[in-house]
Design an enzyme around this catalytic site. Structure first.
Site: not given
Ligand code: GCW
Length: 672
Positions: A264, A268, A301, A312, A336, A341, A363, A369
């Site tokens: 990654k 973030e 990623r 976003r 993803k 997300d 992914e 979550e």
């Molecule tokens: O889904 C978000 C989550 C983060 C996560 C991030 C990611 C591992 O809130 O906690 O970090 O994505 O996929 O990198």
């Protein structure tokens, strides 16, 4: 009955009870030991020994022979494929590799456990993907980011001392065909690559190997600095490249079949090549060069988004598409399933249909979550099927999923959430299996094959994800979760001056005209990232599937829906349907009591009760809040609200991002 025999019987019952406490630890692998079936295998390797042991312990049918075959038919099935055939009063499992024999053995046991007819077997299998990987977001301190089933399974402090659960974990994976595990969080500590830790990783790799499970690690891109003491992590720097080469050679000396790295980067707050004005491709290729001589891969990623972007949902595409074709052949870009997300529902990420010259893997997220953590049932295969309706399974190189496993006795926190682990493996092997088939298999192996139970619970499982969508975020709503966790609703959460794309109003855009994010050409135009036909379909309010309506459009409150209702009324009805269906799960479960042991019955009953109450919380919070914009009445034919908005605005759950709230922490209404 004589007193003595009665006491003996009683003792036996107690013994059975203690041995098989129904604590969920046995997952779907619950076959009683058989009578020592005849199993022949000329090959003796650690992998075939597992296959033979499993069959000898559990198989109750005719003799079985495991045979390695080198002919073209077998070679065409790859090293993991196999053939199962009934022949001359016995069953032959044949494959071109030892792993094929292992998977063939588990296939046969699955047939037995689900009550299939094993008398005339003629089965040929080959996995759709060579890489079927679970990603663990486990931290070295034992916490799991977004993990809701206790702490990490990996006891780093205790390793090299071994927990029996390591082997049990590998066995569970092998039984469903999962063949890789990324052990640590993508928010990776450089310490993961320290020699001390690598030695611990080796212990796990040695335990997993006989079960066909390879080990991978997430790496921190700045490890050469954080661990190696270098001044830079610039991928074009010769010292940095040499550091990675040396580290990789150290890893392979310990773990000769090490799988590779997951990264990654520049996401973030994580470091990455862009810190040095290099591209993602330059960063990935530098690591891929170090891994290539050993056959290792890089999973890079594409989960990136910057605060400056106007939307976003567009960002991964904008950043990665220009790099299409620039990645080495041992790099797989990991995307993803949706563009934002892991929301309860998203359209697929448009990278999948655009990046045609790069190997891609999807992914998924098993840990819930955004789907009620380990309190709510959300059986995920219908979500995967929806994804594969738009993204051709053959266009992907691999599949992975963020694991929902922790050190809870029942592994996943919610006994029914084990089905997502199970189904992920089965789907990764064969994405054309239907959600119903996988639910059927899992229920029969995990509980009972009693049709009254299987039929009712299969329906509950199949409905569950859509029900969660209905009571959380129907009609394309997304990301309206609480600010400091992703469990409950907080569509109003807004901190002045904070990053807009972390605030629910950024996503729902409620105002007096309507609701939803305009991603058409009049808005952010994210819709243009899709192929023309979909772009037209999604971009037009009258043709956009209603399940994606608020994802792509800002919809007027009085817009006429297909049902004939206004949009506002439809929204209210969706939430109401969700609540009623969640309550329906409780009713079905009550009827299941005769078929389930008391321990699992009680645990699951409590989960369904929480889910039904949470559904009301979601409905009331969202409708009462959106009503402050729509200024419309709630339709008369839906259930009245139980909570007041001002009270719900005060709810704060005392949980971190690796905890599931207990019943006591949650707002509950009085049904009377
Ligand atoms: O889904 C978000 C989550 C983060 C996560 C991030 C990611 C591992 O809130 O906690 O970090 O994505 O996929 O990198």
């Amino acid at each position: 009955m004589k007193l003595r025999s009665f006491l003996t019987l009683l003792a036996c019952c107690c013994l059975t009870f203690t041995v098989w406490a129904e604590d969920g630890s046995r997952l779907w692998l619950r076959q009683e030991a058989g009578s020592g079936a005849q199993v022949d295998c000329l090959l003796h390797t650690p992998v075939t020994e597992v296959a033979v042991r499993e069959l000898k312990t559990c198989w109750k049918g005719v003799p079985v022979a495991l045979q390695l075959m080198a002919d073209a038919d077998h070679r065409a099935l790859g090293p993991e494929g196999y053939i199962l055939r009934s022949r001359d009063g016995r069953i032959v499992i044949s494959a071109s590799g030892e792993k094929g024999l292992l998977y063939g053995a588990y296939h046969l046991l699955r047939l037995q456990a689900t009550g299939a007819d094993c008398s005339q077997l003629d089965v040929t299998e080959r996995p759709a993907y060579d890489l079927r990987i679970l990603d663990h977001w486990d931290n070295l301190d034992g916490t799991i980011e977004r993990g809701y089933a206790g702490h990490s399974l990996w006891k780093w402090e205790e390793l090299p001392a071994v927990s029996p659960r390591y082997e049990a974990y590998a066995r569970a994976n092998a039984s469903v065909g999962i063949n890789g595990a990324v052990l640590n969080n993508v928010n990776a500590s450089p310490k993961m690559l320290a020699t001390d830790y690598l030695k611990k990783v080796k212990v796990l790799a040695d335990i997993f190997r006989p079960y066909g499970v390879k080990v991978y690690l997430s790496v921190n891109f700045a490890s050469p600095m954080g661990l190696g003491g270098l001044e830079t992590a610039d991928p074009l720097d010769a010292g940095v490249q040499a550091w990675w080469k040396q580290k990789v050679s150290e890893i392979y000396a310990l773990i000769p079949d090490f799988g590779g790295f997951l990264v990654k980067a520049n996401s973030e707050g994580q470091p990455g090549p862009c810190d040095y004005h290099r591209t993602h491709a330059e960063g990935a290729n530098m690591l891929a060069t170090a891994l290539k001589p050993y056959g290792g891969i890089v999973m890079w990623r594409a989960f990136v988004y910057a605060p400056s972007s106007d939307d976003r949902a567009k960002q991964a595409y904008n950043e990665f598409l220009p790099l299409d074709g620039q990645f080495m052949d041992n790099v797989i870009v990991q995307v993803k399933n949706g563009p934002v997300d892991f929301q309860p529902r998203e359209p697929y990420s448009p990278l999948f249909t655009s990046m045609k010259h790069t190997d891609l893997m999807v992914e998924f997220q098993l840990t819930q979550e955004y789907l009620g953590h380990s309190n709510h049932l959300a059986y995920l295969p219908p979500m995967w099927t929806e994804f594969f309706e738009d993204v051709c399974p053959r266009s992907l190189r691999a599949v992975c999923a963020v694991s929902n496993v922790g050190d809870d006795v029942n592994w996943c926190g919610h006994d029914l959430a084990q089905s997502n682990w199970y189904a992920f493996g089965r789907m990764a092997w064969n994405p054309s299996l239907t959600p119903a088939q996988m639910a059927d298999e899992w229920l029969k192996q995990t509980f009972t094959d009693e049709p009254a139970f299987v039929d009712a619970m299969k329906q509950v499982m199949l409905d569950s994800r859509e029900v969660v969508v209905d009571y959380m975020m129907p009609l394309g709503l997304h990301h309206i979760f609480a600010g400091n966790h992703h469990y409950g609703p907080e569509p109003w959460y807004d901190v002045p001056g904070a990053r807009r794309d972390w605030m629910p109003p950024y996503y729902h855009r409620a105002d007096k005209e309507g609701l939803g994010f305009d991603r058409t050409s009049r808005g952010s135009n994210a819709v243009a990232q899709y192929p023309d036909s979909l772009c037209r379909l999604y971009g037009d309010l009258s043709t956009c599937p209603e399940k994606y309506l608020l994802w792509f459009h800002h919809v007027p409150w009085d817009y006429r829906m297909k049902s004939g209702r206004t949009f506002w009324d439809e929204l209210c009805h969706k939430y109401d349907d969700g609540v009623k269906a969640a309550r329906g799960f409780c009713d079905v479960w009550t009827r299941m009591k005769p078929y389930v042991d008391a321990e699992r019955y009680d645990r699951i009953e409590e989960k369904f009760d929480i889910q039904a109450h949470d559904a009301v919380w979601w409905k009331d919070a969202c409708l009462l809040y959106f009503q402050t914009f729509s200024k419309r009445k709630l339709p008369k034919d839906i259930e009245k609200t139980h909570f007041k908005l001002k009270d719900l605005r005060k709810v704060q759950l005392p949980i971190s991002n690796y905890e599931c709230p207990t019943k006591e922490m949650l707002p509950r209404y009085n049904a009377n």
